[in-house]
Design an enzyme around this catalytic site. Structure first.
Site, PDB file in Angstrom:
ATOM      1  N   GLU A 183       0.814  -1.219   0.000  1.00  0.00           N
ATOM      2  CA  GLU A 183       0.000   0.000   0.000  1.00  0.00           C
ATOM      3  C   GLU A 183       0.852   1.277   0.000  1.00  0.00           C
ATOM      4  O   GLU A 183       0.326   2.367  -0.182  1.00  0.00           O
ATOM      5  CB  GLU A 183      -0.943   0.006   1.209  1.00  0.00           C
ATOM      6  CG  GLU A 183      -1.989  -1.102   1.117  1.00  0.00           C
ATOM      7  CD  GLU A 183      -2.821  -1.243   2.379  1.00  0.00           C
ATOM      8  OE1 GLU A 183      -4.025  -1.476   2.263  1.00  0.00           O
ATOM      9  OE2 GLU A 183      -2.263  -1.130   3.493  1.00  0.00           O
TER      10      GLU A 183
ATOM     11  N   ASP B  77     -11.929  -5.546  -3.096  1.00  0.00           N
ATOM     12  CA  ASP B  77     -12.926  -6.627  -3.030  1.00  0.00           C
ATOM     13  C   ASP B  77     -14.252  -6.019  -2.621  1.00  0.00           C
ATOM     14  O   ASP B  77     -14.315  -4.854  -2.247  1.00  0.00           O
ATOM     15  CB  ASP B  77     -12.487  -7.686  -2.002  1.00  0.00           C
ATOM     16  CG  ASP B  77     -12.345  -7.085  -0.613  1.00  0.00           C
ATOM     17  OD1 ASP B  77     -13.344  -7.063   0.108  1.00  0.00           O
ATOM     18  OD2 ASP B  77     -11.251  -6.605  -0.256  1.00  0.00           O
TER      19      ASP B  77
HETATM   20  N1  SAH Z   1      -2.734 -11.665   6.638  1.00  0.00           N
HETATM   21  C1  SAH Z   1      -3.143 -10.653   5.651  1.00  0.00           C
HETATM   22  C2  SAH Z   1      -4.244  -9.807   6.229  1.00  0.00           C
HETATM   23  C3  SAH Z   1      -4.825  -8.758   5.267  1.00  0.00           C
HETATM   24  S1  SAH Z   1      -6.254  -8.073   5.991  1.00  0.00           S
HETATM   25  C4  SAH Z   1      -1.919  -9.823   5.279  1.00  0.00           C
HETATM   26  O1  SAH Z   1      -1.089  -9.553   6.168  1.00  0.00           O
HETATM   27  O2  SAH Z   1      -1.771  -9.464   4.101  1.00  0.00           O
HETATM   28  C5  SAH Z   1      -6.843  -7.016   4.727  1.00  0.00           C
HETATM   29  C6  SAH Z   1      -6.246  -5.639   4.662  1.00  0.00           C
HETATM   30  O3  SAH Z   1      -6.865  -4.930   3.591  1.00  0.00           O
HETATM   31  C7  SAH Z   1      -6.497  -4.784   5.897  1.00  0.00           C
HETATM   32  O4  SAH Z   1      -5.388  -3.934   6.124  1.00  0.00           O
HETATM   33  C8  SAH Z   1      -7.765  -3.975   5.559  1.00  0.00           C
HETATM   34  O5  SAH Z   1      -7.653  -2.609   5.946  1.00  0.00           O
HETATM   35  C9  SAH Z   1      -7.925  -4.080   4.051  1.00  0.00           C
HETATM   36  N2  SAH Z   1      -9.155  -4.708   3.548  1.00  0.00           N
HETATM   37  C10 SAH Z   1      -9.379  -4.980   2.252  1.00  0.00           C
HETATM   38  N3  SAH Z   1     -10.572  -5.579   2.074  1.00  0.00           N
HETATM   39  C11 SAH Z   1     -11.147  -5.692   3.312  1.00  0.00           C
HETATM   40  C12 SAH Z   1     -12.382  -6.258   3.775  1.00  0.00           C
HETATM   41  N4  SAH Z   1     -13.248  -6.831   2.951  1.00  0.00           N
HETATM   42  N5  SAH Z   1     -12.641  -6.205   5.107  1.00  0.00           N
HETATM   43  C13 SAH Z   1     -11.757  -5.639   5.953  1.00  0.00           C
HETATM   44  N6  SAH Z   1     -10.570  -5.116   5.558  1.00  0.00           N
HETATM   45  C14 SAH Z   1     -10.246  -5.134   4.253  1.00  0.00           C
END
Ligand code: SAH
Length: 230
Positions: free
Chosen positions: A11, A196
């Site tokens: 990001e 998503d």
């Molecule tokens: N273990 C994974 C976790 C990613 S969580 C990793 O370390 O890559 C997803 C991230 O994207 C979070 O930072 C959140 O802010 C964002 N995000 C994207 N889509 C999301 C959704 N549907 N619900 C919650 N957060 C989401």
């Protein structure tokens, strides 16, 4: 000094690639990369996933770099049907949807003590970001972003977040960054591209689109930095 916070390296990759005169320091395991973006001094940090890491990072950035503005960039799930993958959300306000003392009579989302549910983003910054997005022809929606320590991947939860808070998008850090900025009187903004739709397909869409969605706003930040006036 403008601060940029992202939860994940992907990001901030694009913004850090545009930086010059870079210096780094690590505090509590989080790396702060400061330097220049065009005419602006900026500091960037990858905070990690979720509200606690976001709070640690925001407070540390404020104490060590005294930013006059913090912008949270990243990816997010769509709640509004007006949003498609690759579109961008500029938050008007943020809420922590998993803060809930309602069994003892409080409204859902209330942060006791300061007695707030929503934190407003900085209007001038959000307007300037929206102008940059319009110049770059990126479909943009402004509205409420709901934050919680939860990856949202169900239509039922999406509907709840829309009905309970009027949220257009959900993610896991913005509400915490807004909370820390509020108690420190630092203006903040949230810029999130959609990775998503936070529905049953999100577990497939998120890993497929997170990186390309994060690349969508790099030119936006460059344009914003050109046009930003304190
Ligand atoms: N273990 C994974 C976790 C990613 S969580 C990793 O370390 O890559 C997803 C991230 O994207 C979070 O930072 C959140 O802010 C964002 N995000 C994207 N889509 C999301 C959704 N549907 N619900 C919650 N957060 C989401």
């Amino acid at each position: 000094m403008i601060g940029f916070i992202g939860a994940m390296q992907l990001e901030l990759d694009g913004i850090q690639a545009l930086m010059t005169e870079k210096q780094t320091e690590t505090v509590s395991g989080i790396q702060y990369v400061s330097g220049r973006l065009g005419k602006n001094r900026i500091v960037t940090a990858v905070c990690g996933i979720g509200k606690v890491f976001a709070a640690i990072c925001t407070q540390t950035m404020i104490l060590r770099y005294s930013p006059t503005l913090i912008i949270n960039t990243g990816v997010a799930g769509a709640i509004s049907p007006l949003l498609s993958i690759g579109d961008v959300v500029v938050a008007d306000k943020v809420v922590q949807h998993d803060m809930d003392t309602s069994p003892i009579g409080d409204p859902v989302g209330l942060i006791s003590g300061i007695n707030k549910i929503f934190f407003d983003t900085d209007k001038k910054t959000s307007d300037t970001l929206a102008e940059s997005l319009a110049r770059l022809n990126i479909n943009t929606l402004r509205g409420t972003v709901a934050t919680g320590d939860q990856f949202v991947s169900s239509t039922e939860k999406k509907t709840y977040l829309r009905d309970a808070f009027g949220a257009v998008s959900c993610e896991m850090e913005g509400g915490s960054i807004g909370h820390v900025c509020y108690v420190n009187s630092v203006p903040f903004a949230i810029l999130r591209s959609i990775s998503d739709k936070a529905d049953e397909g999100a577990t497939v869409d998120y890993p497929s689109f997170a990186r390309t969605s994060a690349e969508r706003y790099v030119n936006v930040i460059a344009d914003f930095a050109e046009n930003w006036r304190e």
